[in-house]
Design an enzyme around this catalytic site. Structure first.
Site, mmCIF file in Angstrom:
data_model
loop_
_atom_site.group_PDB
_atom_site.id
_atom_site.type_symbol
_atom_site.label_atom_id
_atom_site.label_comp_id
_atom_site.label_asym_id
_atom_site.label_seq_id
_atom_site.Cartn_x
_atom_site.Cartn_y
_atom_site.Cartn_z
ATOM 1 N N GLY A 1 0.792 -1.220 0.000
ATOM 2 C CA GLY A 1 0.000 0.000 0.000
ATOM 3 C C GLY A 1 0.824 1.270 0.000
ATOM 4 O O GLY A 1 2.057 1.260 -0.058
ATOM 5 N N CYS B 1 11.428 -1.768 4.869
ATOM 6 C CA CYS B 1 10.510 -1.591 3.748
ATOM 7 C C CYS B 1 9.393 -0.607 4.107
ATOM 8 O O CYS B 1 9.631 0.586 4.248
ATOM 9 C CB CYS B 1 9.986 -2.945 3.289
ATOM 10 S SG CYS B 1 9.377 -2.939 1.587
ATOM 11 N N PHE B 2 8.161 -1.059 4.260
ATOM 12 C CA PHE B 2 7.065 -0.177 4.662
ATOM 13 C C PHE B 2 7.393 0.484 6.006
ATOM 14 O O PHE B 2 7.082 1.652 6.234
ATOM 15 C CB PHE B 2 5.770 -0.985 4.759
ATOM 16 C CG PHE B 2 4.509 -0.151 4.704
ATOM 17 C CD1 PHE B 2 4.056 0.367 3.509
ATOM 18 C CD2 PHE B 2 3.762 0.084 5.848
ATOM 19 C CE1 PHE B 2 2.871 1.121 3.450
ATOM 20 C CE2 PHE B 2 2.583 0.830 5.804
ATOM 21 C CZ PHE B 2 2.149 1.351 4.600
ATOM 22 N N HIS C 1 15.036 -5.873 2.221
ATOM 23 C CA HIS C 1 14.616 -7.032 3.008
ATOM 24 C C HIS C 1 15.826 -7.815 3.506
ATOM 25 O O HIS C 1 16.299 -8.729 2.832
ATOM 26 C CB HIS C 1 13.721 -7.948 2.173
ATOM 27 C CG HIS C 1 12.365 -7.402 1.902
ATOM 28 N ND1 HIS C 1 11.211 -8.023 2.317
ATOM 29 C CD2 HIS C 1 11.976 -6.275 1.267
ATOM 30 C CE1 HIS C 1 10.149 -7.300 1.941
ATOM 31 N NE2 HIS C 1 10.604 -6.244 1.300
ATOM 32 N N GLU D 1 16.056 -10.066 5.673
ATOM 33 C CA GLU D 1 15.816 -11.465 6.054
ATOM 34 C C GLU D 1 16.155 -12.432 4.931
ATOM 35 O O GLU D 1 16.235 -13.646 5.134
ATOM 36 C CB GLU D 1 14.365 -11.652 6.513
ATOM 37 C CG GLU D 1 13.351 -11.918 5.418
ATOM 38 C CD GLU D 1 13.138 -10.727 4.496
ATOM 39 O OE1 GLU D 1 12.842 -10.957 3.308
ATOM 40 O OE2 GLU D 1 13.265 -9.578 4.954
#
Length: 366
Positions: A228, A252-253, A342, A344
């Site tokens: 979003g 990220c977000f 990211h 991870e």
């Protein structure tokens, strides 16, 4: 074989064959440059309401297993591949990708023109699209239907993908820290990476209040990735976290919300970063990391040194070497930081795994 079409909102139409479930679907058309990791991509909640085209020519070679999903379901709205693998070859596989997409009800298309599609999106930008199998109406009518679909700008989606109830991921080995992780679309590997470092992770819903976050008595607060437009999210709770001095880490977000909490703005990238091969430079050391990305928005921040925020001076810590967009932010006192990618590594390289160690170091100092 039945025909299928991929229709873009600017009127471009691509013809192919159905792949996965049949029917119709709508979403924002984006592309992913990863040569591997399609199962992690499909189950990443950040792809909610997006139709994803894979630029690698062969998809599905290793099938699908039950160990690698990043969430409980497939989140992509639709899937575009060039040449589906005809044979599944991996000892861990228990079904084909085609069967998995059908099982999950994900409408897809196989078409020879994925390179042309990607070049089109790079020139025109990400846009709305639809996939239709065995369409029975003229293409002009399909284009109009695509144009009526909701756009990604202004979309508030984190609440649609986040957990409804809190849950705990136990530390692996001796417990060192308690982390409150706000789920904005979290991937399963993220709390696992923290658990590997002795963190007991309390995963909380996206709408968790400051009181609910503090109720777990966290040594640190984490904000996850998610889908979003970050401009739609309320950052009041995060500002309370920062004002209280609890160590913070966002990805990220979560990076975009950290930027907004600092008083910065966000904007939509032309076609975004999605893949496992983005070069990012750590401005503190000059080191370049190859990193995994999935984002269509970015933070607008001063890149010429520290800037003032309500929580003290901050700075841009990482930049993308392809387009120089902001890839990381950090309060100068080191207690709060974030990155746009990211770490991870699900899927992707492990160059950025040290960021979880840095989070533990910050919590240890605190």
């Amino acid at each position: 074989m039945n025909n299928a079409v991929l229709v873009l909102e600017d009127g471009r139409v691509f013809h192919g064959t159905p792949y996965g479930a049949e029917g119709e679907t709508f979403g924002e058309m984006v592309f992913n440059t990863g040569m591997t990791g399609y199962q992690e991509t499909l189950t990443d909640p950040s792809y909610h309401r997006q139709i994803v085209a894979m630029t690698a020519p062969h998809i599905g070679n290793t099938g699908v297993n039950d160990e690698d999903p990043e969430s409980s379901r497939v989140w992509v709205a639709g899937y575009v591949v060039r040449e589906p693998s005809r044979v599944v070859s991996n000892w861990r596989a228990n079904r084909s990708l085609d069967a998995y997409l059908k099982e999950q009800g994900v409408v897809g298309i196989a078409l020879k023109g994925t390179r042309a599609l990607t070049r089109h999106l790079r020139e025109r930008g990400a846009m709305r699209a639809g996939i239709f199998t065995s369409p029975t109406v003229p293409e002009a009518e399909l284009v109009e239907r695509v144009r009526q679909a909701p756009a990604m700008s202004g979309a508030d989606l984190a609440g649609e993908v986040a957990t409804a109830e809190p849950y705990i991921v136990k530390a692996i080995g001796a417990k060192r820290f308690t982390v409150a992780a706000v789920d904005l679309g979290i991937k399963g590997m993220t709390p696992h990476r923290m658990a590997e470092r002795g963190c007991e992770v309390h995963v909380l819903p996206a709408n968790a209040t400051y009181e609910q976050i503090m109720a777990v008595e966290p040594d640190g607060v984490f904000y996850s990735n998610g889908p979003g437009d970050p401009a739609t999210a309320d950052v009041g709770v995060l500002r309370q976290v920062l004002a209280g001095g609890t160590p913070f880490f966002g990805i990220c977000f979560g990076n975009q919300l950290f930027g907004r909490a600092l008083g910065l703005s966000t904007y939509k990238l032309r076609y975004g970063h999605r893949g496992v091969n983005q070069p990012v430079q750590d401005l503190r050391t000059g080191k370049v990391e190859i990193s995994a990305h999935n984002h269509g928005f970015a933070v607008r921040a001063p890149g010429d040194g520290p800037f003032d925020t309500p929580f003290g001076p901050a700075e841009v810590s990482h930049v993308n070497l392809n387009d120089e967009c902001v890839e990381g932010l950090r309060l100068s006192d080191g207690r709060a930081f974030s990155v746009q990618y990211h770490p991870e590594a699900a899927a992707g390289p492990h160059d950025a795994a040290y960021l979880f160690d840095e989070f533990c170091e910050v919590m240890s100092r605190a």
